[in-house]
Write a protein that holds these residues in place. Sequence first.
Motif, short mmCIF file in Angstrom:
data_model
loop_
_atom_site.label_atom_id
_atom_site.label_comp_id
_atom_site.label_asym_id
_atom_site.label_seq_id
_atom_site.Cartn_x
_atom_site.Cartn_y
_atom_site.Cartn_z
N ALA A 84 0.83 -1.20 0.00
CA ALA A 84 0.00 0.00 0.00
C ALA A 84 0.87 1.26 0.00
O ALA A 84 0.61 2.21 -0.75
N GLU A 85 1.91 1.27 0.83
CA GLU A 85 2.78 2.45 0.91
C GLU A 85 3.50 2.71 -0.40
O GLU A 85 3.59 3.86 -0.87
N ILE A 86 4.02 1.65 -1.02
CA ILE A 86 4.74 1.84 -2.29
C ILE A 86 3.78 2.31 -3.38
O ILE A 86 4.12 3.18 -4.19
N ALA A 87 2.56 1.73 -3.40
CA ALA A 87 1.57 2.13 -4.40
C ALA A 87 1.21 3.60 -4.24
O ALA A 87 1.11 4.35 -5.22
N ILE A 88 1.01 4.03 -2.99
CA ILE A 88 0.65 5.44 -2.72
C ILE A 88 1.81 6.36 -3.07
O ILE A 88 1.62 7.41 -3.71
N GLN A 89 3.03 5.98 -2.70
CA GLN A 89 4.20 6.80 -3.04
C GLN A 89 4.36 6.91 -4.56
O GLN A 89 4.72 7.97 -5.09
N SER A 90 4.06 5.81 -5.26
CA SER A 90 4.14 5.83 -6.73
C SER A 90 3.14 6.81 -7.32
O SER A 90 3.44 7.55 -8.26
N SER A 91 1.92 6.82 -6.74
CA SER A 91 0.89 7.73 -7.26
C SER A 91 1.24 9.19 -6.96
O SER A 91 0.83 10.09 -7.70
N LEU A 92 1.99 9.42 -5.88
CA LEU A 92 2.36 10.79 -5.52
C LEU A 92 3.54 11.31 -6.33
O LEU A 92 3.81 12.51 -6.33
N THR A 93 4.23 10.40 -7.02
CA THR A 93 5.41 10.81 -7.81
C THR A 93 5.13 10.79 -9.31
O THR A 93 6.03 10.58 -10.11
N GLY A 94 3.84 10.95 -9.67
CA GLY A 94 3.52 11.16 -11.08
C GLY A 94 3.05 9.94 -11.83
O GLY A 94 3.06 9.95 -13.07
N HIS A 95 2.64 8.88 -11.12
CA HIS A 95 2.13 7.69 -11.80
C HIS A 95 0.65 7.48 -11.49
O HIS A 95 0.19 7.80 -10.39
N LEU A 96 -0.08 6.95 -12.46
CA LEU A 96 -1.46 6.53 -12.23
C LEU A 96 -1.42 5.07 -11.79
O LEU A 96 -0.91 4.22 -12.51
N VAL A 97 -1.93 4.80 -10.59
CA VAL A 97 -1.88 3.45 -10.03
C VAL A 97 -3.30 2.92 -9.86
O VAL A 97 -4.16 3.60 -9.27
N LEU A 98 -3.56 1.71 -10.36
CA LEU A 98 -4.85 1.05 -10.21
C LEU A 98 -4.64 -0.23 -9.40
O LEU A 98 -3.68 -0.97 -9.64
N SER A 99 -5.54 -0.50 -8.46
CA SER A 99 -5.41 -1.71 -7.68
C SER A 99 -6.76 -2.11 -7.10
O SER A 99 -7.77 -1.43 -7.32
N THR A 100 -6.79 -3.22 -6.34
CA THR A 100 -8.02 -3.70 -5.72
C THR A 100 -7.83 -3.88 -4.23
O THR A 100 -6.72 -4.06 -3.73
N LEU A 101 -8.96 -3.83 -3.52
CA LEU A 101 -9.02 -4.11 -2.09
C LEU A 101 -10.26 -4.96 -1.83
O LEU A 101 -11.25 -4.86 -2.56
N HIS A 102 -10.22 -5.77 -0.79
CA HIS A 102 -11.40 -6.56 -0.40
C HIS A 102 -12.16 -5.79 0.67
O HIS A 102 -11.90 -5.92 1.87
N THR A 103 -13.10 -4.93 0.26
CA THR A 103 -13.97 -4.23 1.20
C THR A 103 -15.40 -4.31 0.68
O THR A 103 -15.64 -4.59 -0.50
N ASN A 104 -16.37 -4.01 1.57
CA ASN A 104 -17.77 -4.18 1.21
C ASN A 104 -18.32 -3.04 0.36
O ASN A 104 -19.23 -3.24 -0.44
N ASP A 105 -17.81 -1.84 0.56
CA ASP A 105 -18.28 -0.71 -0.23
C ASP A 105 -17.13 0.28 -0.42
O ASP A 105 -16.02 0.08 0.08
N SER A 106 -17.40 1.37 -1.14
CA SER A 106 -16.32 2.31 -1.46
C SER A 106 -15.84 3.10 -0.23
O SER A 106 -14.62 3.31 -0.09
N PRO A 107 -16.70 3.56 0.68
CA PRO A 107 -16.17 4.27 1.87
C PRO A 107 -15.24 3.40 2.71
O PRO A 107 -14.28 3.91 3.31
N SER A 108 -15.51 2.08 2.75
CA SER A 108 -14.69 1.18 3.57
C SER A 108 -13.25 1.10 3.07
O SER A 108 -12.36 0.70 3.83
N ALA A 109 -13.02 1.44 1.80
CA ALA A 109 -11.65 1.40 1.27
C ALA A 109 -10.77 2.41 2.01
O ALA A 109 -9.58 2.14 2.26
#
Length: 568
Positions: A404-429
């Motif tokens: 999660a940290e590497i993905a977030i750091q990647s998105s903050l340094t100019g990359h578009l990052v797509l991924s998935t999480l196992h949660t029940n709805d969007s606010p839970s993410a």
Amino acid sequence: MITSKHTKTKKLGELLLENGLLTEEQCQNALDVQKKTGKRLGRAVIDLGYVKEEDLLQILSKQMSIPHIWLRKGLVDPKIVNVIPGDKARLHKIMPMFRIKDTLIVATSDPQAIFIFDEIEKTTGLVVQPVLTRSGDIEKAITEYYKENPVGVEYGTASVDGARQADFQKGRDFQKIEELEEGSPIINLVNTIILRAIRDKASDIHIEPDKSKLRIRYRVDGMLYEVMTHQMEAHPAIVSRMKVMANLDIAERRLPQDGRIQVTVEGRSVDLRFSSMPGILGEKIVLRILDKKNVILDLNQLGFSVNTLSGFKRLLKHPYGLILVTGPTGSGKTTSLYAAMNFLNSIDKNIVTIEDPVEYQMEIINQNQVREAIGLTFSVILRHTLRQDPDIIMVGEIRDKETAEIAIQSSLTGHLVLSTLHTNDSPSAITRLLDMGIEPYMISSSLTGVIAQRLVRKICTECKTLFYPPSAVLERYNWGGEKDLQVAKGKGCPACYGSGYKGRAGIYELLEVNENLQTLILSNPSIEEIRKRLKESDHSSMEMEGLNMVRERITTFEEVTRAVSIGI
């Protein structure tokens, strides 16, 4: 022989332009696709949606002086069908119709496949007269007239990590298996099981030993159906046959095994993921069917509402940021990610994926397989991916804080990052990332949006019927004032296994992270606080999206309640 009367007078593109079926721009686009993929121009214009198959066949009929017909019942002579073997008919999508003296009439949707007509003439001694008809009608006829001989599957094998080579020891027990396995009945049975599952668009095949019988079930549209049973005596031979196809050890029956089978069905390649699990009654086999033909890679066809689709595309056009797709296992998250990458795919972008496993191969995109057994985890590949000059990164799943940290750091340094999480709805993410230990300011700065989704079965179009729901049901869903509202359900028919449903559609909930939500995230909010803020901003929940699909007669109250657990 097919004579020179079929020689082209004008190029197909010219004829399509002359008849107003293509514009100059569309013709050039189709020619570019033809050069890039090697497809015939006719197939390219159909795949691009420029020309209907029926219109194309009429043009080809004139161009090549080949008759154009509708393939209806009564036009095929069952006595002449076996002049062409069923596997050859399926491979080349041709259908022998009838014979007039020394001439064999053969239906095709590809008049340029002259080589197969020449081969048929040599093997039968008959003169082949092709006629043009739609490919779908040919497939239906093949299914109907060759159903007595279902063996239309050609096999290849591919090994996976950890899979041992087949070990053909000649012990007493294995000798019996070998004798059964080499007999055509077992091979035909396995072929039939796989072929029928693919044709029924099943996602999984379950082969389960019971006390008195062997049960075969297919998962179709997310539900399991028992399709056939056999005597338990056939179980060892079926398991052995499938393990050989998956390049696994047939002597190992105590440990689970995983493998991969590649099959060619009706001229196309289909991947089967093999899994065996030892049980008290014997090994259970599950085959996951990965048929690219059934995968929708177009965002416009996934069932998004107009507002949700435009919002999702808006998120995907951001040059950087983190987009998450959430939902339980089997909710279609991977399909949504593939469709998103297909939407973004371009020769001027470097798209890199990290998957476990790689389910479908895509052109131009650089796909990477996780191999945890050798230390090649999501986080390890993600670190090295950043040195590959990526524009867009797809991470199959965020499983831990490090990823999660590497993905977030990647998105903050100019990359578009797509991924998935196992949660029940969007606010839970949001709260899931907070629970992982990610700092609120990092989530607020990087997260641009979340798509939550479920899959519901669609009402079968063959047996759909309208009805007025009881007033109690209308009251439950706050529709009490709509007494004249009609919704739909399926009565059940052979086409849908008697369930009333056929096919699936997605229910989607889109959360776009705006300035107000970014400020809220900084305060480390609870899930209740996030939901309250979204409710105030007129956010469309998954429950509301599902009920809209009931109103549009796509699915039923029961399906939406099952998938979304409505508690209004």
